[in-house]
Scaffold this active site. Structure first.
Site, PDB file in Angstrom:
ATOM      1  N   ASP A  35     -30.716  17.305  -4.687  1.00 43.07           N
ATOM      2  CA  ASP A  35     -30.345  18.693  -4.468  1.00 43.07           C
ATOM      3  C   ASP A  35     -30.391  18.915  -2.950  1.00 43.07           C
ATOM      4  OD1 ASP A  35     -30.158  21.562  -4.922  1.00 43.07           O
ATOM      5  OD2 ASP A  35     -32.294  21.618  -4.434  1.00 43.07           O
ATOM      6  N   ASP A  95     -30.571  22.639  -1.079  1.00 45.58           N
ATOM      7  CA  ASP A  95     -31.378  23.780  -0.659  1.00 45.58           C
ATOM      8  C   ASP A  95     -32.802  23.682  -1.176  1.00 45.58           C
ATOM      9  OD1 ASP A  95     -29.474  25.380   0.818  1.00 45.58           O
ATOM     10  OD2 ASP A  95     -28.447  25.706  -1.096  1.00 45.58           O
TER      11      ASP A  95
END
Length: 291
Positions: free
Chosen positions: A41, A43
């Site tokens: 991922d 953020d």
């Protein structure tokens, strides 16, 4: 295992099944570098959650809070956040309930951004002026993967143009990095007209939005995976991989640590609590990659 990966001694590390983790890391090492890929991922996973007691922005925040969005637009985006974010993290709602609401949230937010007539040429400056930060140790992380030809697949529900720019400005956007995210589409004058499909939100980061990209098919021999995420939605990111032999799931638990610890320990092999670094990930990579 701490002898081989001393970083696992850090106070931020929690592991429910140490023996199992030891076996996975051992297998990753035995399978070798040619079998490895990293799926992450962006953020709050590769980027920092906070710094000196202040929250760092996500790729959406960077845009939402920038000078290219009007005060009225900012207020509307904030209202959406206050309405939908509690739904996103509500432990008592099912995924089936949350999904359509997340689509609704992202769609409305994207429509608001399109109304702002954002210019492509402003993006680099917006990122430069933001407080975005990658986690400590990011350079070693990106460098190790690049030097060893290990593909890094970044799967993000954020804004692709922004997060790519963050990586670019950090001078680590190497050829082994591949991003799937929500990208803006600009007209011939460089003005944002819409977001390209398919929409990626926090709960559909899996095979469904990858159909047709063929990314994992090209990497069908890469059957060892290190997965990095910070939410329950990130656990499905490897679902597009044809055959997984070994997978090590590392979760960053950034917020509401006490309350969410149990759930994270049930789902991730290694949980890093309020840890703003990639030390543990780098330590594991170092161990796997040493002859």
């Amino acid at each position: 295992l701490c002898l081989q990966v001393p970083e696992l001694e850090k106070a931020t590390v929690r592991i429910r099944q140490p023996e199992r983790v030891r076996e996975i890391i051992q297998s990753l090492r035995e399978q070798g570098v040619d079998k490895l890929q990293v799926i992450s991922d962006f953020d709050m996973t590769l980027s920092r959650f906070g710094c000196n007691g202040r929250r760092c922005p996500t790729s959406h925040n960077i845009l939402d809070n920038s000078r290219v969005v009007s005060e009225d637009g900012k207020k509307k985006l904030k209202d959406l956040l206050h309405y939908y974010y509690p739904i996103e993290i509500d432990p008592n709602r099912t995924l089936e309930e949350k999904c359509p609401l997340m689509v609704e949230w992202w769609t409305k937010a994207h429509e608001l951004l399109v109304q702002q007539k954002i210019h492509k040429n402003d993006i680099a400056q917006i990122v430069r002026e933001s407080e975005a930060m990658l986690r400590d140790g990011f350079k070693e992380f990106f460098d190790q993967l690049y030097k060893n030809n290990i593909p890094l697949f970044i799967f993000s529900a954020g804004v692709g143009d922004i997060l790519e720019e963050i990586i670019r400005q950090a001078n680590v956007f190497y050829s082994n990095v591949n991003v799937v995210s929500n990208y803006m589409d600009f007209n011939d004058d460089g003005v944002l007209t819409h977001f390209k499909g398919p929409l990626i939100h926090i709960y559909n980061k899996n095979n469904t939005v990858l159909q047709g990209t063929g990314y994992f098919q090209q990497l069908s021999t890469r059957t060892s995976i290190i997965l990095l995420g910070d939410s329950m939605g990130d656990l499905t990111m490897a679902d597009g991989v044809p055959s997984v032999e070994n997978i090590l799931k590392i979760g960053f638990l950034n917020d509401k640590v006490e309350e969410r610890r149990g759930k994270y320990l049930d789902s991730y092999d290694i949980v890093l609590e309020s840890d703003e670094t990639l030390d543990v990930v780098n330590g594991i990579l170092r161990y796997i990659l040493t002859e």
